[in-house]
Design a protein around this motif. Structure first.
Motif, PDB file in Angstrom:
ATOM      1  N   TRP A 116       0.840  -1.206   0.000  1.00  0.00           N
ATOM      2  CA  TRP A 116       0.000   0.000   0.000  1.00  0.00           C
ATOM      3  C   TRP A 116       0.870   1.248   0.000  1.00  0.00           C
ATOM      4  N   GLY A 117       2.045   1.138   0.596  1.00  0.00           N
ATOM      5  CA  GLY A 117       3.006   2.242   0.514  1.00  0.00           C
ATOM      6  C   GLY A 117       3.430   2.476  -0.925  1.00  0.00           C
ATOM      7  N   GLN A 118       3.616   1.380  -1.673  1.00  0.00           N
ATOM      8  CA  GLN A 118       4.009   1.499  -3.086  1.00  0.00           C
ATOM      9  C   GLN A 118       2.952   2.269  -3.869  1.00  0.00           C
ATOM     10  N   VAL A 119       1.673   1.957  -3.618  1.00  0.00           N
ATOM     11  CA  VAL A 119       0.580   2.634  -4.346  1.00  0.00           C
ATOM     12  C   VAL A 119       0.639   4.138  -4.100  1.00  0.00           C
ATOM     13  N   VAL A 120       0.778   4.507  -2.817  1.00  0.00           N
ATOM     14  CA  VAL A 120       0.779   5.936  -2.451  1.00  0.00           C
ATOM     15  C   VAL A 120       1.987   6.646  -3.083  1.00  0.00           C
ATOM     16  N   ILE A 121       3.177   6.003  -2.971  1.00  0.00           N
ATOM     17  CA  ILE A 121       4.395   6.635  -3.492  1.00  0.00           C
ATOM     18  C   ILE A 121       4.303   6.786  -5.009  1.00  0.00           C
ATOM     19  N   ILE A 122       3.816   5.748  -5.703  1.00  0.00           N
ATOM     20  CA  ILE A 122       3.741   5.812  -7.175  1.00  0.00           C
ATOM     21  C   ILE A 122       2.797   6.931  -7.605  1.00  0.00           C
ATOM     22  N   ASN A 123       1.654   7.048  -6.948  1.00  0.00           N
ATOM     23  CA  ASN A 123       0.709   8.116  -7.325  1.00  0.00           C
ATOM     24  C   ASN A 123       1.304   9.493  -7.079  1.00  0.00           C
ATOM     25  N   MET A 124       2.029   9.622  -5.960  1.00  0.00           N
ATOM     26  CA  MET A 124       2.651  10.919  -5.664  1.00  0.00           C
ATOM     27  C   MET A 124       3.754  11.219  -6.697  1.00  0.00           C
ATOM     28  N   LEU A 125       4.573  10.219  -7.015  1.00  0.00           N
ATOM     29  CA  LEU A 125       5.671  10.439  -7.970  1.00  0.00           C
ATOM     30  C   LEU A 125       5.139  10.723  -9.380  1.00  0.00           C
ATOM     31  N   THR A 126       3.956  10.206  -9.695  1.00  0.00           N
ATOM     32  CA  THR A 126       3.345  10.529 -10.995  1.00  0.00           C
ATOM     33  C   THR A 126       3.093  12.028 -11.077  1.00  0.00           C
ATOM     34  N   ARG A 127       2.501  12.559 -10.009  1.00  0.00           N
ATOM     35  CA  ARG A 127       2.234  14.009 -10.000  1.00  0.00           C
ATOM     36  C   ARG A 127       3.536  14.798 -10.003  1.00  0.00           C
ATOM     37  N   TYR A 128       4.516  14.313  -9.229  1.00  0.00           N
ATOM     38  CA  TYR A 128       5.811  15.001  -9.151  1.00  0.00           C
ATOM     39  C   TYR A 128       6.462  15.060 -10.536  1.00  0.00           C
ATOM     40  N   ALA A 129       6.465  13.912 -11.216  1.00  0.00           N
ATOM     41  CA  ALA A 129       7.128  13.844 -12.529  1.00  0.00           C
ATOM     42  C   ALA A 129       6.450  14.763 -13.540  1.00  0.00           C
ATOM     43  N   ALA A 171      -1.438   1.123 -10.289  1.00  0.00           N
ATOM     44  CA  ALA A 171      -0.699   2.374 -10.062  1.00  0.00           C
ATOM     45  C   ALA A 171       0.446   2.519 -11.065  1.00  0.00           C
ATOM     46  N   VAL A 172       1.188   1.420 -11.291  1.00  0.00           N
ATOM     47  CA  VAL A 172       2.300   1.484 -12.252  1.00  0.00           C
ATOM     48  C   VAL A 172       1.748   1.718 -13.663  1.00  0.00           C
ATOM     49  N   ALA A 173       0.620   1.077 -13.972  1.00  0.00           N
ATOM     50  CA  ALA A 173       0.023   1.237 -15.312  1.00  0.00           C
ATOM     51  C   ALA A 173      -0.349   2.697 -15.560  1.00  0.00           C
ATOM     52  N   GLN A 174      -0.973   3.341 -14.563  1.00  0.00           N
ATOM     53  CA  GLN A 174      -1.350   4.746 -14.774  1.00  0.00           C
ATOM     54  C   GLN A 174      -0.108   5.623 -14.866  1.00  0.00           C
ATOM     55  N   LEU A 175       0.948   5.262 -14.096  1.00  0.00           N
ATOM     56  CA  LEU A 175       2.192   6.042 -14.177  1.00  0.00           C
ATOM     57  C   LEU A 175       2.764   5.972 -15.583  1.00  0.00           C
ATOM     58  N   TYR A 176       2.840   4.764 -16.148  1.00  0.00           N
ATOM     59  CA  TYR A 176       3.363   4.613 -17.509  1.00  0.00           C
ATOM     60  C   TYR A 176       2.472   5.334 -18.525  1.00  0.00           C
ATOM     61  N   PHE A 177       1.152   5.240 -18.338  1.00  0.00           N
ATOM     62  CA  PHE A 177       0.234   5.884 -19.290  1.00  0.00           C
ATOM     63  C   PHE A 177       0.433   7.396 -19.291  1.00  0.00           C
ATOM     64  N   HIS A 178       0.626   7.972 -18.093  1.00  0.00           N
ATOM     65  CA  HIS A 178       0.749   9.426 -17.999  1.00  0.00           C
ATOM     66  C   HIS A 178       2.166   9.932 -18.254  1.00  0.00           C
ATOM     67  N   LEU A 179       3.202   9.074 -18.065  1.00  0.00           N
ATOM     68  CA  LEU A 179       4.577   9.588 -18.075  1.00  0.00           C
ATOM     69  C   LEU A 179       5.488   8.984 -19.141  1.00  0.00           C
ATOM     70  N   ALA A 180       5.181   7.784 -19.616  1.00  0.00           N
ATOM     71  CA  ALA A 180       6.164   7.079 -20.455  1.00  0.00           C
ATOM     72  C   ALA A 180       6.078   7.523 -21.910  1.00  0.00           C
ATOM     73  N   PRO A 181       7.191   7.396 -22.655  1.00  0.00           N
ATOM     74  CA  PRO A 181       7.129   7.649 -24.098  1.00  0.00           C
ATOM     75  C   PRO A 181       6.162   6.653 -24.729  1.00  0.00           C
ATOM     76  N   LYS A 182       5.521   7.077 -25.834  1.00  0.00           N
ATOM     77  CA  LYS A 182       4.478   6.257 -26.449  1.00  0.00           C
ATOM     78  C   LYS A 182       4.975   4.857 -26.773  1.00  0.00           C
TER      79      LYS A 182
END
Length: 1113
Positions: free
Chosen positions: A234-247, A327-338
């Motif tokens: 659950w810590g991973q979920v919170v950190i990934i969501n926060m880092l998505t916004r940070y990035a 959480a990782v999927a949304q991070l990649y969708f919002h941040l990763a190259p196509k």
């Protein structure tokens, strides 16, 4: 009435739903009395003096709470036991209090002093539970106490307590938002924590209290990325969501040159189509995408920190927790190259095998993704086929995904699927399927006619709902090319007699009215039929009948004038005011009178204007402005507490804000660089990079920085990464800085001649080899001493003489080990050995020691003959080289909580205590963690067993806040492991402390030859000899490991031995000088025999236990 209600109140509101109501008399009726008695029974048990009864009572109470029963009436009886000595009872009392503290605030406040005492308990679980209860009492009056407790817990030794402090922060913030500034300071402190246990909880607190303070994350960004894999789920979920916004605020959009990337990668489909591409490193993909485009213009270069985040989150796609994968999927969708987003498709498809609730959330997100990135899920089309067992909401979502994925190549298979779905018994699902067919028809022109024909066939279906839905969809499709399909309009006109669904009837009437010129004969007849049933129709149908009448009046007034007036008159007196208003408005428009205005001239243009065909769009079209995986995205409405996903910045912010400053002296002597030089292969290898972080934050950042050197653009990142990791490694010798360059030169010189020496055996070669040996020995021993001191930083060795003597031991050991295994000629190897022993002696001055042996005894004939039998891996040790090769173990004397900010650690330095040779030297390190200075640190009231003596350390007059001081004291333990008790005093307080020595520290090394050892051993037989058989630990099967573990467990020196199956050690007890001889004889498959010969049997017995433990663990 009042009596019974008062009684119920007294029982803690037990008359709530699901609880039996008590009668006036507790004995009235079986159920009531037993329940009443049981609580009475529990109170008696809680009041008893026996811990076992209290524990049983608490177990039953906690079980009641778990079953949802009300146990609040037991609060006074439970709270009395908060000061119970028994830890198990105390834990359960705290569990109870966390549940009821908010309801019974007054009673909880009475025991607040106990919680404050609990915060200083030596047991970390009690400290954490006390803080948890304290933060559960939601009364503003204790906010200052909570604030102090959180600050104290934030700097606790135990990561579990620090984690609990992080959990308490949002509770305090919700109770009193004015504390925000102070809480931010605590959050900043906890964000710097290097333990995985704390990371998730403090990021959660950060998100609750100050999500806008992105600046707090800068310095901790890389650390969070590296720790991520080891944080709890659950810590991973919170950190990934926060880092998505940070990035999104710190890096540039990687798809800024999307067209450029597509040209380079040769389109999406080839990439998504094959699994092999998924396994390639991201860096390689990036290069592939960039290469063809390079010539045209400079492509986008990804920030190394952006790449670090993507690389460290990718392995989490294999997590067993669906929330982490999402959480990782949304991070990649919002941040990763196509070109890289494709890796998430497989992971999300895997989640479709889990529970329907998980499927529902995943499919919502997949539906959003397929609108923008259709190619990603095309290979997994069959995974979205619908099963008969799926719930309706999941069927509808899968339909949505299938519709989004439909294109010219796969439409035929999708339509075949849809045909079978229409036969389903689930009517809502069938309706959704028909709408999906309509959407496919609008999106793909080639299949429009096929879809229309299929839908027209559905018009003859027995099921009225299917027909109705088909009519609505056909109406939308016909708007695209009405002139081609007048026969379909005629066919639909006939359906007005049978179809009763209002929406379908209204759609048919609208179609006939809109395209009445295509069916001039049928339209008036439909109006005639509708006029008959006007009064019985639904409102939506009535409105369309009025519309049809108006349109026919304007195009064919001869046939329909009277019908229109009839319909308008019926509408004029309808119950619904909408219909009355519409009739009045239309009459004025189409039947001109003197009063009607200029609008009636334009009636035809108003009613028969060309209307654009409706665009059938997915309901998920604009949902991606919400962060995927969030509740807001699921509801398609902003939920409370939702943080908007920021837009990408136009220009990249300064990346240096994430660099962590490293002290100058660690930069040169970093562990990575030493390893890189020592090991022939490069340190930054893929295998190491992928191994991920393990034990300490130190090693985590190393591995991260190691794997960072994937592409040229990221080199700078790996540099700064390793700098950050060096901050973790603590004090190292400053001399190393200067020695570094010399070492490099020596290493280079070493590399060439090593092979030559093995093949050529000339004397000239031998000399060169000899020179190399001494150099190699020197550099090796230095580099090892670096590593040793690195690990020793925890035991805080600060005295220079110790580090010198340790370095010397390592010089000797390394010198012996560094020789290549193959020996050219036996004679020469013997000669080599002799020379080595001479070299060793010339190499350094023996450090002063109570039993210094004159140099000529070293070179006695017996020694030379002994040395001739030696294999070169045996180290020859002089009495000077007495310190063990491993770091000295330090013990806690005074915990900083007990010592009110003062913490004291001690270690046995294994150096001769100069004032008295019969005393053991104990080195103490004092650290002042308090905010105020500590003065007059000294010893008092020494309590010793008979015969023991103590030489006190000199008084420390001042120890400033945050500073550390070291002192050495001597203790004569009289060859026993009895503790030395004394008081440690400051200018304000006294603390009772005790030092108990391990048996291995009660001796000092002594140098013996092999013959002397055998002779002495022969005299210490019988009761003075203890033999034990053991199985060596897997990591302890080689000679070096055995020597290291034995010398760590006991302060003994190595004795030369002709056999490579035996290791021998010798020493004398410090006080009486009794001889201690240890032999470890190894056999096959890790079996070994330990023999200890000692004049003092008690010491021998204890030493055997300690060495056994060291060798088998």
């Amino acid at each position: 009435m009042s009596a019974s209600s008062a009684f119920n109140d007294e029982k803690g509101g037990s008359s709530s739903v699901g609880e039996p109501e008590y009668g006036h008399d507790p004995a009235s009726g079986g159920i009531f009395s037993s329940d009443y008695k049981r609580h009475d029974d529990l109170k008696e048990m809680l009041d008893s003096n026996k811990d076992s009864l209290k524990l049983e009572a608490m177990k039953r109470i906690v079980a009641m709470i778990a079953r949802g029963k009300n146990a609040s009436d037991l609060f006074p009886a439970v709270v009395k036991n908060v000061a119970c000595k028994n830890i198990e009872v105390k834990k359960l009392v705290y569990v109870y209090l966390v549940r009821y503290a908010e309801e019974q605030q007054d009673l909880a406040l009475l025991s607040i002093s106990t919680f404050q005492r609990g915060l200083k308990d030596p047991n970390q679980l009690i400290r954490a539970s006390a803080l948890r209860v304290l933060s559960s009492i939601r009364v503003t009056i204790i906010v200052p106490i909570m604030m102090l407790a959180i600050k104290e817990a934030a700097s606790d030794m135990s990561p579990y307590v620090r984690k609990t402090a992080a959990h308490a922060i949002p509770k305090l913030y919700s109770l009193d938002p004015e504390q925000k500034d102070q809480l931010i300071e605590v959050i900043e402190k906890l964000l710097a924590d290097k333990t995985t246990l704390v990371a998730g909880s403090v990021v959660m607190a950060f998100e609750e209290v100050c999500p806008e303070r992105i600046d707090l994350i800068h310095k901790n960004y890389r650390k969070l990325c590296n720790l991520l894999i080891d944080v709890e789920e659950w810590g991973q979920v919170v950190i990934i969501n926060m880092l998505t916004r940070y990035a999104r605020t710190q890096f540039l959009n990687p798809n800024i040159n999307e067209s450029l990337l597509e040209e380079g990668s040769g389109g999406d489909k080839t990439f998504y189509g094959s699994d092999e591409d998924e396994d390639e490193d991201e860096e390689e993909k990036e290069k592939k995408a960039e290469t063809p485009a390079m010539a045209k213009r400079k492509p986008y270069v990804m920030d190394p920190d952006h790449r670090l985040l993507l690389r460290n989150t990718k392995p989490l796609l294999q997590s067993r927790n669906a929330a982490v994968v999402m959480a990782v999927a949304q991070l990649y969708f919002h941040l990763a190259p196509k070109a890289e987003v494709g890796v998430i498709a497989k992971a999300l498809v895997r989640l479709l095998r889990s529970h329907s609730e998980v499927q529902y959330v995943v499919l919502q997100n997949v539906a959003t993704m397929t609108i923008k990135r259709r190619g990603m899920f095309e290979p997994y089309l069959k995974s979205f086929y619908i099963r008969s067992t799926d719930p309706t909401q999941i069927k509808v979502l899968k339909l949505e995904v299938l519709t989004n994925l439909a294109n010219e190549t796969n439409i035929s298979t999708i339509l075949r699927e849809f045909q079978t779905y229409i036969k389903s018994m689930d009517k809502d699902f069938v309706a959704a399927t028909i709408q999906a067919i309509g959407r496919c028809a609008t999106n793909i022109g080639e299949v429009r006619d096929t879809c229309l024909n299929g839908l027209v066939q559905l018009l003859s279906n027995r099921d009225e709902l299917v027909v109705a839905e088909s009519v609505v969809v056909i109406k939308k499709l016909l708007q695209m090319q009405p002139e081609k399909h007048s026969d379909i309009i005629k066919h639909m006109a006939k359906l007005t007699d049978n179809i009763q669904v209002p929406m379908a009837r209204a759609s048919i009437l609208w179609l006939i009215g809109e395209y009445c010129e295509h069916v001039p004969k049928i339209a008036p007849d439909v109006l005639r039929k509708m006029a008959k049933s006007f009064t019985n129709e639904e409102d939506i149908v009535k409105l369309q009948i009025i519309n049809l009448a108006a349109k026919l009046y304007l195009t064919n007034s001869k046939q329909t004038k009277l019908l229109t007036q009839y319909v308008l008159n019926l509408a004029k007196y309808d119950q619904n005011y909408d219909i009355r208003d519409r009739a009045r408005f239309i009459r004025q428009l189409i039947v001109p009178t003197e009063k009607s205005g200029a609008l009636s001239k334009y009636a035809k243009k108003l009613f028969l204007a060309l209307k654009p065909a409706p665009v059938l769009e997915s309901p998920f079209k604009d949902r991606d402005h919400f962060q995927l995986g969030s509740l807001s995205h699921l509801l398609n409405a902003k939920a409370g507490g939702y943080q908007e996903l920021p837009d990408w910045p136009e220009a990249a912010p300064d990346p240096s804000v994430r660099n962590v400053e490293v002290p100058e002296w660690t930069k040169c002597s970093s562990r990575e660089k030493r390893k890189e030089k020592k090991v022939e292969k490069p340190f930054y290898s893929d295998s190491e990079g992928e191994s991920g972080p393990t034990e300490s934050a130190d090693s985590e950042s190393e591995s991260a920085s190691g794997s960072e050197s994937g592409s040229g653009s990221e080199e700078s990142g790996s540099g700064s990464e390793s700098e950050e990791s060096e901050e973790g490694s603590e004090s190292e010798e400053e001399e190393e800085d200067e020695d570094e360059k010399d070492k490099k030169k020596k290493k280079k010189e070493l590399k060439k001649p090593v092979q030559e020496s093995e093949s050529e055996q000339s004397s000239e070669e031998e000399e060169r080899k000899h020179e190399r040996k001494s150099k190699q020995r020197k550099s090796d021993s230095e580099s090892e001493s670096d590593e040793e001191e690195d690990s020793e930083s925890e035991s805080s060795q600060s005295e220079s003489e110790e580090s010198e003597s340790e370095t010397e031991v390592k010089k000797k050991k390394k010198a012996a080990e560094s020789k290549p295994p193959s020996k050219p000629v036996k004679k020469e190897s013997k000669k080599e050995k002799k020379e080595m022993s001479l070299l060793d002696l010339d190499d350094f001055e023996p450090a002063p020691s109570p039993q210094v042996t004159p140099v000529n005894t070293f070179l006695s004939n017996s020694l030379v003959t002994d040395l001739e039998g030696l294999s070169l891996s045996d180290a020859v040790l002089s009495p000077a080289a007495i310190a063990p090769s491993s770091a000295l173990k330090s013990y806690e004397l005074l915990h900083r909580i007990t010592g009110e900010g003062l913490s004291v650690e001690y270690c046995f330095s294994r150096q001769p205590f100069s004032p008295d040779a019969n005393m053991v030297a104990v080195q103490m390190q004092f650290t002042n963690n308090a905010t105020s200075d500590t003065k007059n640190l000294h010893m008092e009231d020494v309590k010793l067993q008979s015969g023991m003596r103590v030489k006190e350390f000199p008084e420390i007059e001042l120890l400033p806040a945050g500073e550390t001081a070291t002192a050495v004291m001597g203790i004569d333990f009289c060859d026993s492991t009895q503790a030395a008790n004394f008081q440690l005093c400051t200018h304000t307080r006294k603390f009772f402390v005790s030092i108990q020595p391990p048996v291995g520290e009660l001796m000092r090394p002594v140098f013996l030859t092999e013959n002397e050892f055998k002779k002495e051993q022969g005299q210490l037989m019988g009761m003075n000899e203890i033999t034990e058989k053991l199985t060596l630990d897997v990591k302890c099967r080689n000679e070096h490991a055995i020597v290291q573990r034995v010398t760590t467990a006991a302060n003994l020196s190595r004795v030369p031995c002709g056999s490579d199956k035996e290791c021998r050690f010798a020493g004398r007890t410090v006080t009486s000088g009794s001889l201690v001889l240890v032999t470890v004889a190894t056999k096959e498959e890790g079996a070994a025999q330990l023999t200890v010969n000692c004049e003092k049997m008690v010491i021998g017995t204890m030493l055997v236990k300690d060495i056994l433990l060291a060798l088998t663990q």
